[in-house]
Design an enzyme around this catalytic site. Structure first.
Site, PDB file in Angstrom:
ATOM      1  N   LYS A 188      55.742  61.586  84.417  1.00 22.26           N
ATOM      2  CA  LYS A 188      56.567  60.684  83.600  1.00 22.26           C
ATOM      3  C   LYS A 188      58.025  60.972  83.969  1.00 22.26           C
ATOM      4  O   LYS A 188      58.632  61.911  83.459  1.00 22.26           O
ATOM      5  CB  LYS A 188      56.316  60.961  82.112  1.00 22.26           C
ATOM      6  CG  LYS A 188      56.582  59.822  81.162  1.00 22.26           C
ATOM      7  CD  LYS A 188      57.997  59.295  81.134  1.00 22.26           C
ATOM      8  CE  LYS A 188      58.985  60.166  80.410  1.00 22.26           C
ATOM      9  NZ  LYS A 188      60.400  59.699  80.553  1.00 22.26           N
ATOM     10  N   GLY A 241      64.193  69.573  81.562  1.00 23.99           N
ATOM     11  CA  GLY A 241      65.113  68.755  80.776  1.00 23.99           C
ATOM     12  C   GLY A 241      65.880  69.614  79.800  1.00 23.99           C
ATOM     13  O   GLY A 241      66.098  70.808  80.042  1.00 23.99           O
ATOM     14  N   SER A 242      66.247  69.015  78.681  1.00 23.77           N
ATOM     15  CA  SER A 242      67.104  69.715  77.726  1.00 23.77           C
ATOM     16  C   SER A 242      66.320  70.788  76.959  1.00 23.77           C
ATOM     17  O   SER A 242      65.108  70.676  76.770  1.00 23.77           O
ATOM     18  CB  SER A 242      67.698  68.717  76.743  1.00 23.77           C
ATOM     19  OG  SER A 242      66.664  68.078  76.031  1.00 23.77           O
ATOM     20  N   THR A 243      67.049  71.787  76.496  1.00 19.26           N
ATOM     21  CA  THR A 243      66.422  72.849  75.709  1.00 19.26           C
ATOM     22  C   THR A 243      65.867  72.274  74.399  1.00 19.26           C
ATOM     23  O   THR A 243      64.814  72.711  73.924  1.00 19.26           O
ATOM     24  CB  THR A 243      67.446  73.981  75.479  1.00 19.26           C
ATOM     25  OG1 THR A 243      67.795  74.514  76.775  1.00 19.26           O
ATOM     26  CG2 THR A 243      66.881  75.106  74.636  1.00 19.26           C
ATOM     27  N   VAL A 245      64.514  69.258  73.844  1.00 20.18           N
ATOM     28  CA  VAL A 245      63.190  68.657  74.072  1.00 20.18           C
ATOM     29  C   VAL A 245      62.194  69.752  74.480  1.00 20.18           C
ATOM     30  O   VAL A 245      61.017  69.697  74.123  1.00 20.18           O
ATOM     31  CB  VAL A 245      63.250  67.495  75.092  1.00 20.18           C
ATOM     32  CG1 VAL A 245      61.855  66.934  75.354  1.00 20.18           C
ATOM     33  CG2 VAL A 245      64.166  66.380  74.581  1.00 20.18           C
ATOM     34  N   GLY A 246      62.676  70.785  75.175  1.00 20.35           N
ATOM     35  CA  GLY A 246      61.809  71.922  75.515  1.00 20.35           C
ATOM     36  C   GLY A 246      61.157  72.514  74.270  1.00 20.35           C
ATOM     37  O   GLY A 246      59.975  72.864  74.270  1.00 20.35           O
ATOM     38  N   GLU A 264      61.654  74.251  82.552  1.00 15.27           N
ATOM     39  CA  GLU A 264      62.959  74.558  83.160  1.00 15.27           C
ATOM     40  C   GLU A 264      64.008  73.816  82.349  1.00 15.27           C
ATOM     41  O   GLU A 264      64.051  72.579  82.364  1.00 15.27           O
ATOM     42  CB  GLU A 264      63.001  74.169  84.633  1.00 15.27           C
ATOM     43  CG  GLU A 264      64.246  74.765  85.288  1.00 15.27           C
ATOM     44  CD  GLU A 264      64.476  74.319  86.720  1.00 15.27           C
ATOM     45  OE1 GLU A 264      63.542  73.811  87.363  1.00 15.27           O
ATOM     46  OE2 GLU A 264      65.616  74.464  87.180  1.00 15.27           O
ATOM     47  N   CYS A 298      71.278  71.927  86.402  1.00 15.72           N
ATOM     48  CA  CYS A 298      70.985  73.009  85.463  1.00 15.72           C
ATOM     49  C   CYS A 298      71.490  74.342  85.977  1.00 15.72           C
ATOM     50  O   CYS A 298      71.739  75.246  85.194  1.00 15.72           O
ATOM     51  CB  CYS A 298      69.503  73.058  85.139  1.00 15.72           C
ATOM     52  SG  CYS A 298      68.460  73.084  86.574  1.00 15.72           S
ATOM     53  N   GLU A 396      76.089  74.063  77.208  1.00  7.24           N
ATOM     54  CA  GLU A 396      75.882  73.395  78.498  1.00  7.24           C
ATOM     55  C   GLU A 396      76.538  72.023  78.445  1.00  7.24           C
ATOM     56  O   GLU A 396      76.157  71.177  77.633  1.00  7.24           O
ATOM     57  CB  GLU A 396      74.383  73.240  78.794  1.00  7.24           C
ATOM     58  CG  GLU A 396      74.154  72.590  80.147  1.00  7.24           C
ATOM     59  CD  GLU A 396      72.687  72.385  80.495  1.00  7.24           C
ATOM     60  OE1 GLU A 396      71.946  71.805  79.672  1.00  7.24           O
ATOM     61  OE2 GLU A 396      72.266  72.794  81.596  1.00  7.24           O
TER      62      GLU A 396
HETATM   63  O1  TXE Z   1      67.442  65.168  78.599  1.00  3.32           O
HETATM   64  P1  TXE Z   1      65.997  65.037  77.996  1.00  3.32           P
HETATM   65  P2  TXE Z   1      68.620  64.080  78.533  1.00  3.32           P
HETATM   66  C1  TXE Z   1      70.286  68.749  79.603  1.00  3.32           C
HETATM   67  C2  TXE Z   1      71.747  68.440  79.787  1.00  3.32           C
HETATM   68  C3  TXE Z   1      71.888  67.048  79.254  1.00  3.32           C
HETATM   69  C4  TXE Z   1      70.908  67.076  78.130  1.00  3.32           C
HETATM   70  C5  TXE Z   1      70.404  65.748  77.694  1.00  3.32           C
HETATM   71  O2  TXE Z   1      72.506  69.326  79.006  1.00  3.32           O
HETATM   72  O3  TXE Z   1      73.163  66.754  78.783  1.00  3.32           O
HETATM   73  O4  TXE Z   1      69.850  67.864  78.604  1.00  3.32           O
HETATM   74  O5  TXE Z   1      69.852  65.033  78.804  1.00  3.32           O
HETATM   75  C6  TXE Z   1      61.933  63.152  78.586  1.00  3.32           C
HETATM   76  N1  TXE Z   1      58.838  64.010  74.617  1.00  3.32           N
HETATM   77  N2  TXE Z   1      69.483  68.537  80.792  1.00  3.32           N
HETATM   78  O6  TXE Z   1      68.819  63.512  77.181  1.00  3.32           O
HETATM   79  O7  TXE Z   1      66.025  64.118  76.840  1.00  3.32           O
HETATM   80  C7  TXE Z   1      62.906  62.153  79.155  1.00  3.32           C
HETATM   81  O8  TXE Z   1      62.346  60.861  79.159  1.00  3.32           O
HETATM   82  C8  TXE Z   1      58.590  64.026  75.926  1.00  3.32           C
HETATM   83  C9  TXE Z   1      69.171  69.706  81.561  1.00  3.32           C
HETATM   84  O9  TXE Z   1      68.366  63.133  79.571  1.00  3.32           O
HETATM   85  O10 TXE Z   1      65.500  66.408  77.841  1.00  3.32           O
HETATM   86  C10 TXE Z   1      63.118  62.703  80.543  1.00  3.32           C
HETATM   87  O11 TXE Z   1      62.031  62.320  81.378  1.00  3.32           O
HETATM   88  N3  TXE Z   1      59.507  63.780  76.851  1.00  3.32           N
HETATM   89  C11 TXE Z   1      68.200  69.457  82.616  1.00  3.32           C
HETATM   90  C12 TXE Z   1      63.102  64.222  80.310  1.00  3.32           C
HETATM   91  O12 TXE Z   1      62.407  64.395  79.084  1.00  3.32           O
HETATM   92  C13 TXE Z   1      60.757  63.529  76.452  1.00  3.32           C
HETATM   93  C14 TXE Z   1      68.033  68.122  83.172  1.00  3.32           C
HETATM   94  C15 TXE Z   1      64.474  64.894  80.190  1.00  3.32           C
HETATM   95  O13 TXE Z   1      65.201  64.255  79.163  1.00  3.32           O
HETATM   96  C16 TXE Z   1      61.090  63.492  75.083  1.00  3.32           C
HETATM   97  C17 TXE Z   1      68.350  67.049  82.259  1.00  3.32           C
HETATM   98  C18 TXE Z   1      60.064  63.757  74.151  1.00  3.32           C
HETATM   99  N4  TXE Z   1      60.278  63.785  72.843  1.00  3.32           N
HETATM  100  C19 TXE Z   1      69.078  67.294  81.141  1.00  3.32           C
HETATM  101  N5  TXE Z   1      62.404  63.206  74.988  1.00  3.32           N
HETATM  102  C20 TXE Z   1      67.885  70.495  83.614  1.00  3.32           C
HETATM  103  N6  TXE Z   1      67.278  71.597  83.189  1.00  3.32           N
HETATM  104  O14 TXE Z   1      68.118  70.299  84.791  1.00  3.32           O
HETATM  105  C21 TXE Z   1      62.877  63.055  76.241  1.00  3.32           C
HETATM  106  N7  TXE Z   1      61.881  63.238  77.135  1.00  3.32           N
END
Ligand code: TXE
Length: 500
Positions: A188, A241-243, A245-246, A264, A298, A396
Site C-alpha cells: 500500500k 512512516g511517521s512515529t 502512525v507507527g 522504520e 528519515c 522531526e
Molecule cells: O506520514 P504517514 P505522513 C514523518 C515526517 C512527516 C510525518 C507525516 O515527520 O512530516 O511523518 O508524514 C500510511 N493506517 N515521516 O503524514 O501518515 C500512509 O498512507 C495505515 C517519516 O505522510 O505516517 C502512507 O502510505 N497506514 C518517514 C504511510 O502510512 C497509514 C516517511 C506514511 O504516512 C495510516 C514519511 C493508518 N492509520 C513521513 N495513516 C520516514 N521514516 O522516512 C497513514 N498511513
C-alpha cells in the site's frame, strides 16, 4: 522523455493507473479516483483508484492463496533468484521511465531519482544471491541419538506500507528481500506517490513472478492502510512512516493477530563535527545531509553538534555551501534541490521555520520559500543560537532545516547526540580515530557514518533504535527479518522408552 534534452516536461494529461491484484491491473471503474499533482509544477500527473475495503480484502485473499499453495515459497531458490535478476535487468532498461514518474509525483530532482533507481537495481541483484544463500543451522553435537536442525521459513503474507519521500527506493529496500525469503506481498504505497510501485508490479510480472505474489492496493492510509494493519490474514507488516502512525501499527497488531512488525519511523539525526575534522569535507557533508531530498528524509542530519572553537566558522561554511546548491524544476538535470512533496509538509516546514524565530533562535541563512513561478520550494535553512529544549532542536521537521548546537567536550557531544527520543542515524566528522570510534560506539543509532553521511550499499542494514523503530531492512538482515526460525529435533535409532 529524451534524457539528452536538458529539461523534461510534465505529461500533457495525467496518466491513469489501475491497482494490481493476481497478476493484472484492475481499472478504477466506478471507484473514486485520486488525482495527484506534481509538486514541482502544480499540474495533475497521475490518476489512481481509491481502493475499497473489498478491494483490500481481495488482495489479501489473493496473497494468502499464493502463499498457501506454495507457488512461490516452494520454488527452488535458483528459480526465485533468476526472477529477481531478470527484474534487475528490466529495471535497468526502464530506469529513465521510473525516474521520470518518481520525480513527477515526488518533486525530487531527476538526477537523484535516476541514481535511486540505480541503487534499486543493486538491491534486486543482491537479493537474488541471498535467496540462494539464506540458510539455517545444525547441531551435530547432541549425542549419537539425535540431530538438531534449525530451518528458516517465510513468514507468509506481508503487508507493506510505504511513504512518499522515497517511494521507489524504500519499496526496493524491502520487496526483493521479502521475495527472496519466499513470502507474498500486499503493498500500500502513499496515496501521494503510488505510480512507481504499480510500475514495479508490472516489471515483476514481466520478469516471471507468479500471479498473486505481489499485489498493490492504492488509497489512503486511514482507509485501506488501516484495514491492512488490522487484517487477520496478514502475517507480518512492514511500515515506514511517521512515529504516530507507527504507534497505530503496534496497537492494531496487538488488537488483532499479533502480526510480526517491521517499523522504520522518524529521526532527529546528529552530525557531530570535531575541530580536527577536514572542515571542508564536513561542511559539504553536512550541507548534503540536510538538503538531500529537501530534508524529507528519515536519516537527514538535522542537528549539527559542532565543537565550540570552530562553531561560528563552520556554521558559515555550511551556509555558504547551501547557498550554492541549485534549487529548481525537478525535471531539470542540473537541479540539486527540488520541490516539497506535499502541501501539508510544506506548511509543516514553514511552520517550524517561523517557530524557530519565535523561540529565539537566529536565522543564519535561508528561511524563505522562493517563487519559481510554479510548484512549492523552500530554501535550505540554518539556525544558530539554538538551545536543546527548542522544538526545532527536538522534533522531526522533515525539511531542509538545520540547527546548530556547540559542544566543549567529547562526553558532552555524545550526551547531546543521544538527547533525543529517536535513534535512526548519526554521523561523526573527525580525523582522530579514537574520537570517531568512541562516538560511534556510544551514540544510539541504527546507522552510523564516519566522515561521510547518507552513504552505504544494499548489504548494509537499515533501521533504528528507540522511537525510530523495530527490525532491520536490506541485505541478509532484511531477508532474515521476513523469515521464521523453526527448530527440528530428530531422534536417530531406537527410542529409550519412558514407559518400560
Ligand atoms: O506520514 P504517514 P505522513 C514523518 C515526517 C512527516 C510525518 C507525516 O515527520 O512530516 O511523518 O508524514 C500510511 N493506517 N515521516 O503524514 O501518515 C500512509 O498512507 C495505515 C517519516 O505522510 O505516517 C502512507 O502510505 N497506514 C518517514 C504511510 O502510512 C497509514 C516517511 C506514511 O504516512 C495510516 C514519511 C493508518 N492509520 C513521513 N495513516 C520516514 N521514516 O522516512 C497513514 N498511513
Amino acid at each position: 522523455m529524451d534524457q539528452s534534452s536538458t529539461i523534461l516536461t510534465p505529461p500533457s494529461e495525467p496518466r491513469e493507473f489501475g491497482f494490481f491484484v493476481d497478476g493484472a491491473f484492475v481499472p478504477a471503474g466506478t471507484r473514486d479516483v485520486f488525482e495527484r499533482a506534481s509538486p514541482g509544477h502544480g499540474v495533475p500527473v497521475t490518476r489512481l483508484p481509491k481502493c475499497t475495503d473489498a478491494d483490500l480484502d481481495a488482495a489479501v485473499a489473493c496473497a494468502r492463496r499464493a502463499f498457501d499453495d506454495r507457488r512461490w515459497s516452494a520454488a527452488a531458490a535458483t528459480d526465485r533468484a533468476a526472477i529477481l535478476l531478470r527484474t534487475a535487468d528490466i529495471l535497468r532498461a526502464r530506469a529513465e521511465e521510473i525516474a521520470y514518474w518518481e520525480t513527477l509525483e515526488n518533486g525530487k530532482p531527476i538526477a537523484q531519482a535516476r541514481a535511486e533507481v540505480g541503487g534499486c537495481v543493486g538491491m534486486f541483484e543482491l537479493a537474488a544471491g541471498l535467496a540462494r544463500t539464506v540458510h539455517g543451522d545444525s547441531f551435530n553435537n547432541t549425542g549419537d541419538g539425535a540431530l538438531g536442525l534449525v530451518t528458516r521459513e517465510p513468514v507468509g503474507v506481508v503487508g507493506l506500507i510505504t511513504p512518499w519521500n522515497f517511494p521507489f527506493l524504500i519499496l526496493c529496500e524491502r520487496v526483493p528481500y521479502i521475495l527472496a525469503g519466499g513470502n507474498t506481498i500486499v503493498a500500500k504505497p502513499s496515496e501521494m506517490t503510488s505510480a512507481t510501485t504499480l510500475m514495479l508490479a508490472e516489471i515483476l510480472t514481466e520478469a516471471g513472478l507468479p500471479a498473486g505474489v505481489f499485489n498493490v492496493v492504492t488509497g489512503s492510509g486511514r482507509s485501506v492502510g488501516q484495514r491492512l494493519l488490522e487484517h487477520m490474514d496478514v502475517d507480518m507488516l512492514s511500515f515506514t512512516g511517521s512515529t504516530a502512525v507507527g504507534r497505530a501499527v503496534v496497537e492494531a497488531s496487538g488488537r488483532t493477530n499479533f502480526k510480526k512488525l517491521g517499523l522504520e519511523l522518524g529521526g532527529k539525526n546528529p552530525q557531530i563535527v570535531f575541530a580536527d575534522a577536514d572542515l571542508e569535507d564536513a561542511a559539504d557533508g553536512v550541507a548534503f545531509g540536510i538538503a538531500f531530498n529537501t530534508g524529507q528524509c528519515c536519516v537527514s542530519g538535522s542537528r549539527l553538534i559542532v565543537e565550540r572553537s570552530v562553531a561560528d566558522k563552520f556554521g558559515r561554511m555550511v551556509a555558504g555551501k547551501l547557498a550554492k546548491a541549485r534549487i529548481g524544476d525537478p525535471l531539470d538535470e542540473a537541479t540539486q534541490i527540488g520541490a516539497i512533496t506535499t502541501d501539508a509538509q510544506n506548511d509543516t516546514i514553514m511552520g517550524y521555520i517561523a517557530k524557530g524565530t519565535e523561540e529565539g533562535a537566529t536565522l543564519l541563512s535561508g528561511g524563505t520559500a522562493p517563487d519559481l513561478g510554479q510548484g512549492q520550494y523552500i530554501e535550505p535553512t540554518v539556525f544558530t543560537d539554538v538551545t536543546p529544549d527548542m522544538a526545532i532542536a527536538r522534533e522531526e521537521i522533515f525539511g531542509p532545516v538545520l540547527t546548530i548546537l556547540p559542544f566543549d567536550t567529547l562526553d558532552e557531544a555524545i550526551a547531546m547526540a543521544n538527547d533525543t527520543e529517536y535513534g535512526l542515524a548519526a554521523s561523526v566528522w573527525s580525523k582522530n580515530i579514537d574520537k570517531a570510534l568512541t562516538v560511534s560506539r556510544q551514540v544510539s543509532a541504527g546507522r552510523f557514518w564516519v566522515n561521510t553521511t547518507l552513504a552505504g550499499g544494499p548489504e548494509m542494514p537499515i533501521g533504528g533504535f528507540k522511537l525510530s523503530g523495530w527490525g532491520r531492512e536490506a541485505g541478509m538482515y532484511g531477508v532474515e527479518e521476513y523469515m521464521q526460525v523453526k527448530s527440528v529435533f530428530i531422534e536417530i535409532g531406537k527410542r529409550d522408552h519412558w514407559i518400560k
